[in-house]
Motif scaffolding. Structure first.
Motif, PDB file in Angstrom:
ATOM      1  N   THR A  28       5.724 -54.014  -7.275  1.00 55.05           N
ATOM      2  CA  THR A  28       5.379 -53.222  -8.458  1.00 55.05           C
ATOM      3  C   THR A  28       3.877 -53.261  -8.709  1.00 55.05           C
ATOM      4  O   THR A  28       3.180 -54.176  -8.271  1.00 55.05           O
ATOM      5  N   ASN A  29       3.406 -52.261  -9.429  1.00 55.48           N
ATOM      6  CA  ASN A  29       2.015 -52.257  -9.881  1.00 55.48           C
ATOM      7  C   ASN A  29       1.977 -52.714 -11.345  1.00 55.48           C
ATOM      8  O   ASN A  29       3.000 -53.129 -11.899  1.00 55.48           O
ATOM      9  N   ASN A  30       0.810 -52.615 -11.973  1.00 51.57           N
ATOM     10  CA  ASN A  30       0.646 -53.074 -13.362  1.00 51.57           C
ATOM     11  C   ASN A  30       1.460 -52.273 -14.379  1.00 51.57           C
ATOM     12  O   ASN A  30       1.681 -52.729 -15.494  1.00 51.57           O
ATOM     13  N   GLN A  31       1.921 -51.079 -14.016  1.00 51.92           N
ATOM     14  CA  GLN A  31       2.727 -50.245 -14.914  1.00 51.92           C
ATOM     15  C   GLN A  31       4.234 -50.426 -14.658  1.00 51.92           C
ATOM     16  O   GLN A  31       5.046 -49.652 -15.155  1.00 51.92           O
ATOM     17  N   ASN A  32       4.598 -51.438 -13.868  1.00 52.82           N
ATOM     18  CA  ASN A  32       5.984 -51.704 -13.467  1.00 52.82           C
ATOM     19  C   ASN A  32       6.597 -50.532 -12.702  1.00 52.82           C
ATOM     20  O   ASN A  32       7.796 -50.286 -12.756  1.00 52.82           O
TER      21      ASN A  32
END
Length: 154
Positions: A28-32
């Motif tokens: 995942t990235n920082n924005q889920n």
């Protein structure tokens, strides 16, 4: 570790149904948002991962497949789940029961490594904007991840 285990096996059994072990992960990235791979075999989206080579652990396969298919070095954080009852029919007429071990992974580093020809595209997707996923087993892992219902066994 034996390279190209499936090719060696398929030379002996042809397209006959077999049981194969797979491993992959959800990054995942920082924005889920989750990273998905547009696969060349199905021309559709799924999770990065692939078959274990003979003598390889599920965690080793997950890390190797991520690097080959995404150019990203990852490490496994935790078990997401295990799915054992899915039959995959491939475009080349191969048939396999997919025993898949899926992990939650985290990024170690991006590399300049060229990705495999198995990858047409890579993109992060939010829960509300998921594309059609190429099979029910990958969709099961994604659903369990976004529902926070893991680890699970199916």
């Amino acid at each position: 570790m034996t390279q190209d285990y499936i090719k060696t096996l398929r030379k002996k059994v042809g397209h006959e149904p077999i049981i194969l072990n797979f491993s992959g992960g959800i990054l995942t990235n920082n924005q889920n948002e989750i990273l998905l791979q547009k696969r060349s075999d199905f021309n559709a989206w799924g999770l990065p991962g692939g078959a274990l080579e003979f003598g390889e652990s599920a965690q080793e396969a997950c890390i190797r497949e991520f690097l080959e298919e995404t150019g990203l070095k990852v490490r496994t954080k935790s078990l997401l789940g295990l799915s054992t009852n899915f039959i995959q029919y491939y475009p080349n007429q191969d048939v396999a029961q997919a025993v898949t071990i899926e992990f939650s992974v985290e990024l170690v580093e991006k590399t300049s490594k060229k990705v495999s020809s198995e990858t047409l595209d890579l993109k992060y997707f939010s829960k509300d904007k998921l594309p059609k996923i190429f099979n029910k087993q990958h969709q099961l892992f994604i659903d369990h991840y976004f529902n926070g219902d893991y680890p699970f066994i199916d």
